[in-house]
Write an enzyme that holds these catalytic residues in place. Structure first.
Site, short mmCIF file in Angstrom:
data_model
loop_
_atom_site.label_atom_id
_atom_site.label_comp_id
_atom_site.label_asym_id
_atom_site.label_seq_id
_atom_site.Cartn_x
_atom_site.Cartn_y
_atom_site.Cartn_z
N CYS A 143 0.49 -1.11 0.08
CA CYS A 143 0.01 -0.16 -0.03
C CYS A 143 1.01 1.25 -0.04
O CYS A 143 1.83 1.17 0.62
CB CYS A 143 -1.01 0.11 1.12
SG CYS A 143 -2.07 -1.25 1.60
N ARG A 193 3.34 0.29 -5.58
CA ARG A 193 3.35 -0.56 -3.82
C ARG A 193 2.06 -1.13 -4.03
O ARG A 193 1.56 -1.70 -2.89
CB ARG A 193 3.43 0.87 -2.83
CG ARG A 193 4.75 1.36 -2.74
CD ARG A 193 4.76 2.37 -1.43
NE ARG A 193 4.69 1.72 -0.26
CZ ARG A 193 5.51 1.17 0.15
NH1 ARG A 193 6.83 1.16 -0.15
NH2 ARG A 193 5.28 0.62 1.36
N TRP A 219 -3.05 -2.47 -1.81
CA TRP A 219 -2.61 -3.91 -1.97
C TRP A 219 -3.24 -4.45 -1.04
O TRP A 219 -2.82 -4.77 0.19
CB TRP A 219 -1.08 -3.94 -2.05
CG TRP A 219 -0.56 -5.06 -2.49
CD1 TRP A 219 -0.30 -5.53 -3.70
CD2 TRP A 219 -0.42 -6.37 -1.77
NE1 TRP A 219 0.06 -7.18 -3.81
CE2 TRP A 219 0.07 -7.57 -2.72
CE3 TRP A 219 -0.47 -6.88 -0.44
CZ2 TRP A 219 0.26 -8.64 -2.22
CZ3 TRP A 219 -0.21 -8.09 -0.03
CH2 TRP A 219 0.40 -8.90 -0.91
N ASN A 236 -1.26 0.98 6.04
CA ASN A 236 -0.34 -0.05 5.36
C ASN A 236 0.02 -1.09 6.43
O ASN A 236 0.61 -0.66 7.36
CB ASN A 236 0.69 0.92 4.51
CG ASN A 236 1.69 -0.20 4.14
OD1 ASN A 236 1.43 -1.20 3.89
ND2 ASN A 236 3.00 0.51 4.05
N GLY A 237 -0.20 -2.37 5.91
CA GLY A 237 0.17 -3.54 7.27
C GLY A 237 -1.27 -4.28 7.29
O GLY A 237 -1.89 -4.25 6.55
N GLU A 275 15.58 -17.17 -11.43
CA GLU A 275 15.29 -15.70 -11.62
C GLU A 275 14.66 -15.67 -12.62
O GLU A 275 13.58 -14.80 -12.93
CB GLU A 275 16.60 -14.94 -11.36
CG GLU A 275 16.41 -13.41 -11.89
CD GLU A 275 15.40 -12.67 -10.92
OE1 GLU A 275 15.20 -13.20 -9.83
OE2 GLU A 275 15.30 -11.59 -11.20
N LYS A 295 10.61 -13.83 -13.17
CA LYS A 295 10.52 -12.75 -14.10
C LYS A 295 9.24 -13.18 -14.82
O LYS A 295 8.22 -12.41 -15.14
CB LYS A 295 11.60 -12.54 -15.12
CG LYS A 295 12.73 -11.78 -14.52
CD LYS A 295 12.66 -10.47 -13.72
CE LYS A 295 12.25 -10.52 -12.46
NZ LYS A 295 12.72 -10.42 -11.15
N GLU A 327 5.92 -13.26 -12.90
CA GLU A 327 5.63 -12.03 -12.18
C GLU A 327 4.84 -11.08 -13.20
O GLU A 327 3.77 -10.57 -13.05
CB GLU A 327 6.86 -11.36 -11.78
CG GLU A 327 7.35 -11.67 -10.45
CD GLU A 327 8.60 -10.93 -10.15
OE1 GLU A 327 8.75 -10.51 -8.79
OE2 GLU A 327 9.31 -10.62 -11.01
N HIS A 344 14.16 -35.88 -11.04
CA HIS A 344 13.58 -36.59 -9.80
C HIS A 344 12.42 -35.89 -9.84
O HIS A 344 11.59 -35.78 -8.83
CB HIS A 344 14.40 -36.21 -8.70
CG HIS A 344 15.77 -36.80 -8.67
ND1 HIS A 344 16.04 -37.86 -8.03
CD2 HIS A 344 17.12 -36.24 -9.19
CE1 HIS A 344 17.43 -38.44 -8.32
NE2 HIS A 344 17.86 -37.25 -8.79
N LYS A 370 5.64 -3.47 -5.21
CA LYS A 370 7.14 -3.39 -5.58
C LYS A 370 7.72 -3.74 -4.10
O LYS A 370 8.77 -4.35 -4.30
CB LYS A 370 7.59 -1.96 -5.80
CG LYS A 370 9.06 -1.61 -6.00
CD LYS A 370 9.74 -2.48 -7.20
CE LYS A 370 11.15 -2.15 -7.35
NZ LYS A 370 11.52 -3.18 -8.25
#
Lengths: 611, 611
Positions: free
Chosen positions: B2, B27, B73, B99-100, B484, B488, B491, B507, B606
């Site tokens: 947020c 954010r 968010w 926010n949180g 990575e 990407k 995302e 495996h 982000k």
């Protein structure tokens, strides 16, 4: 991987080879073949499972009392009739079957082509056959000697059996990195990647070691090193019997093995966990216990499901014994030039005891002066023999390619090691050891309780069988369970499932969440429960479907999840032994409903004996 | 996550808040809202991006010179108008943005419902608003005092700004775990989750610490602890300017940041890497260097892309400095009661310097007596301030949600630390340091060479844009690159991509291989090249499509792969700095072709400042 069988003796070889190959199908099943000598060298091979080969043999039978058989797991070249083994010499004078990878086959092939050899297949094995032929012709050697000299020039891993038209009362066997053993019968001999093809005929076996060859004739066998030096070998007696490796009324080996877990986990603890005395006794570790207790760091190396068990072990050992633990992919460990000191102990985990990368990790650890401890299921396997000490899983033979009962046995043994070290290092009081030992002793009955809830899982499978992707999320002790649940689904249903630590979801995977993405949360009421519930809320807020595995009596998640599966309450670090069970069943039932071949999933093989 | 913005001063607040929210959209961007006081408390909120809020404000403007704004968010409750912030008191006397996560919101909500409060939304924030209201009414408190007393009873993480109808010339601010700072202007004050909303008005900022509150009035501000004790704060000057956080002609921030990497990696080495002298100089580590050199073990903690950089760092530090390294998910580390001693050094990596889990890892490490070293991009961020020493990445602001230039800067800095330790510990000779420093110094130009090949990657993106699954495989130094590359793609294109160490494929994941599964191999000619080629053969044998990233001039893979992308040759351990570039570009172009919102992918934010 690939399965290898061989026979020499008074019986007709054809049927015996085919029934042996059926038992070995777990090692590979994309094509199969046999070669039998009876004056001529008769070769039959066929793309597909062993059944296809059997049909071919019904139509065009072979006759003879010496022969070899092979079921393939493709490494070089796609599965088809031509690439199937055996591969023959240009003049049909001999044939070989091969498990493994010849790494310098490209260079050898180039030289042979320059010399005029032609190739029908794309395999490294045909290259080896022509190379042996070339070595034989250059110096007019016997077949066994040609095999020997050729192998001294080959890089890679292999288990090989050769059969010769011109010297028909003989099989030539060589091993470097791929398991092979001889079955010693009464006037007859067997060869196998493991003992399953011949267990009803004999229980006496000779395990070949890396770099060893054998020449097996009707009247006896000789073992020597590839450099020519003779070797004297011990004969071992096998423990498992045939009934144990059959399905026992279940539709699939995998389901049988899931359902066996109350027993197999109990077997993994029998005589070892003593709740009354507050004691853990692991005979196999007795002689190295001082070194284990003094370890400054424990490095666990494994592959696949065993690697997940290793992660659960990291949590257990760090929590209960306060020794720093690092878990490594065996394949990465061996090539990474890892930083090891003599005060580190390396624990390797392998169901088959033949996993090539894990075996290499043992050798690397020992080379660095570390104590190497093995957690292995198959008694007498290479890793069991090469480690300095170890604990057998006693889970009984695991045939289903997707590992289930080996995983719970591995975690149960790791929990025992953690408790033993915790007690010996003075981290846990005797009371704490007793409390944990009681919790461990209660696990088999608790697993049975989870299994009794199979009907709910079957309903879930019906609801989710059309999903093409899945996420599995957990934290702490249950993070490895998330990885393992996802792997099970991948392996047998071919659904792209991925496991993640729940809190990492926000750093990327959450972008995948929409109404087509079921998310399995392992959300037991432990130290991170509130955080996992926040993650569940985040998925629910984005339209994702939530399936929750939680502990008995927790009704908090009913409003957030489509299904809530309850497992009995145990100590946090032991939860994987219970929370993994519904995930095994879920993958099994989804795979069955999707019509997948549960015991022989595409592309896979049970025991990964190539790198 | 947020985004939070606030203003009090002579200007009209409405436009300023909206333009600030646009900068904060990285954010969170699932809904947004503002509250402005002008006699009454005017609240406008709207599901969707900030643009939707802006349209609403065009239709129904607000007026006033004090106000707050929020872009969300979602954590609790789906994104919609009702769940959007601000949330008001029942009587409309105040509003808060948050926010949180309030962890005990369930218990508080239950008590409030018993007292007769009703709730419109599913958010924890509305619960907090009514709780503040209840505390205020029970004891007839001022608004700031009611906020303070309420917060003493709240568990969780938050950044909060409150605005009051009855005491209109004031903003109340509180922080515990979510970043907040004050911008100190000339006769005006700003509040932000970061400085981007107000950077054109002032560069003087006060960073709030956890457990601190501020009351900001038109004529000044006071900071105190939530327990009431006053705190005196320093004013810092910001370094970044506005131009740096704009797109500079590129269609997306992500593409701009990919293309900037020759410069950003050079900036991460400037004044630090001295090839002529064979020296690495890292000023930020100078004072702790003896402790770092003596470390018995290095534990790297991070999340997401930074965690992948950490894995590359493990390889670098173990190879070049021979110190054992363990890489931990920060979120797992903090709750796992990790085994740490004072001889361990903990390195944390975070682009934003505000990642909640990573910050908690810093505190856990310091609590155990460990030296905590930070690798952070955002100067002055919480992690930069709380670690004992550190190295700034100097990559410049990263706005694209999918991290690119921060990753390469992180790996470049980790390479420098590995070299510095290798030199100081006597593992590397001065010549070896020089050789590695030269290789590092060559990287920026080599990255440019890879970027110049963008056209090939664009063609690949056209070919693979319809794939719904992907695998990425690599070994050794390139295993983290596989992870990575997959992240990407996940995302920004929402394609389910997964990374694996190549040898683990057998495996389990190999079961997924069919003609619909493209597999990206990072197969440079290093120590494990032959093994990776065997894995490529195995995929090809099963009909999978192979895409290979290899080093310049390697034509071996042409027959096996649909595309072969070449990157310049460098030292093995530095390869990730080059091999990751084509994977960044591939994910970018696929996402653009699929019409995805590259800079603001769904569900993501982000800087992950909640757990």
């Amino acid at each position: 991987m690939c399965g290898i069988v061989g026979y020499i003796g008074p019986r007709e070889a054809g049927d015996l080879l085919v029934s042996g190959l059926r038992r070995l199908e777990y090692r590979g099943y994309d094509s199969a073949g046999v070669a039998v000598v009876n004056g001529a060298l008769d070769v039959r091979k066929k793309e597909g499972k062993v059944d296809e080969l059997a049909k071919l043999l019904d139509a065009r039978p072979v006759s003879g009392t010496v022969g070899v058989g092979h079921t393939r797991w493709a490494t070089h070249g796609p599965p088809n009739d031509v690439n199937a083994h055996p591969h023959e010499a240009s003049d049909g004078s001999f044939a070989i079957i091969h498990n493994g990878i010849i790494e310098n086959y490209g260079a050898i092939k180039k030289r042979l082509i320059e010399k005029g050899y032609t190739f029908e297949s794309e395999t490294d094995t045909e290259v080896l056959a022509h190379f042996i032929e070339d070595v034989q012709n250059e110096a007019d050697l016997s077949f066994p000697e040609a095999v020997r000299q050729a192998l001294t020039q080959v890089d890679g891993a292999y288990g090989i059996v050769g059969i010769s038209r011109d010297d028909p009362d003989m099989l030539v066997v060589a091993r470097n990195g791929s398991p092979l053993l001889l079955g010693i019968g009464d006037g007859e001999y067997f060869i196998g990647s493991d003992a399953s093809p011949f267990i009803e005929y004999t229980r006496n076996v000779v395990y070949l070691s890396d770099g060893e060859m054998a020449v097996v004739r009707r009247d006896g066998y000789k073992v020597f090193q590839i450099d020519g030096a003779p070797v004297s070998k011990e004969v071992h007696a096998l423990e498992w019997d045939l009934e144990e490796i059959e399905k026992g009324g279940y539709e699939h080996f995998m389901l049988k093995e899931i359902m066996e877990q109350p027993h197999s986990v109990a077997d993994a603890m029998r005589g070892r966990v003593h709740p009354q005395e507050g004691q853990i006794r692991l005979g196999g570790l007795q002689k190295v216990l001082p070194q284990l207790v003094e370890a400054e760091r424990i490095v666990i190396c494994a592959c696949g499901t065993s690697w997940h068990a290793g992660l659960a072990g990291e949590y257990l050992i760090e929590a209960l014994a306060r020794v720093p633990v690092e878990v490594e992919y065996a394949s990465e460990f061996r090539y990474r030039n890892p930083v090891l000191t003599e005060r580190d102990v390396v624990i390797v985990i392998s169901q088959s005891g033949e996993t090539a990368d894990t075996l290499a990790a043992v050798r690397q650890a020992q080379g660095a002066g570390c104590l190497a401890v093995g957690l292995v299921n198959a008694v007498g396997s290479t890793i069991a023999r090469e480690t300095d000490a170890g604990v057998y899983l006693h889970a009984g033979p695991e045939i289903g390619v997707a590992s289930t009962k080996a995983f719970t046995a591995q975690v149960a043994v790791l929990a025992q090691i953690a408790l033993l070290l915790g007690a010996e290092r003075g981290v846990l009081s005797q009371d704490e050891v007793r409390r944990h030992a009681e919790a461990l002793a209660a696990i088999p009955a608790q697993i049975q309780t989870v299994l009794d809830g199979e009907e709910q899982i079957r309903r879930m499978a019906r609801d989710y069988r059309y999903a093409s992707n899945f996420l599995y999320l957990g934290r702490g002790a249950n993070f490895p369970v998330a990885l393992e649940g996802a792997l099970k689904l991948k392996e047998i249903s071919y659904i792209h499932a991925e496991g993640y630590p729940a809190a990492e979801m926000k750093h990327g995977p959450i972008a995948l969440i929409d109404q087509f993405m079921p998310v399995v949360f392992i959300a037991t009421r432990d130290a991170t429960y509130e955080k996992v519930v926040s993650n569940i809320e985040e998925v629910a807020a984005r339209g994702g479907t939530v399936i929750a595995i939680t502990d008995e009596g927790n009704r908090d998640l009913d409003a957030l999840a489509e299904y809530v599966v309850e497992v009995p309450k145990t100590i946090d670090a032991l939860e994987p032994l219970l929370t993994v069970i519904p995930l095994q069943l879920l993958s099994y039932h989804i795979a069955v409903m999707r019509g997948a071949d549960v015991d022989q999933p595409r592309n896979l093989a049970k025991s990964v004996t190539v790198e």
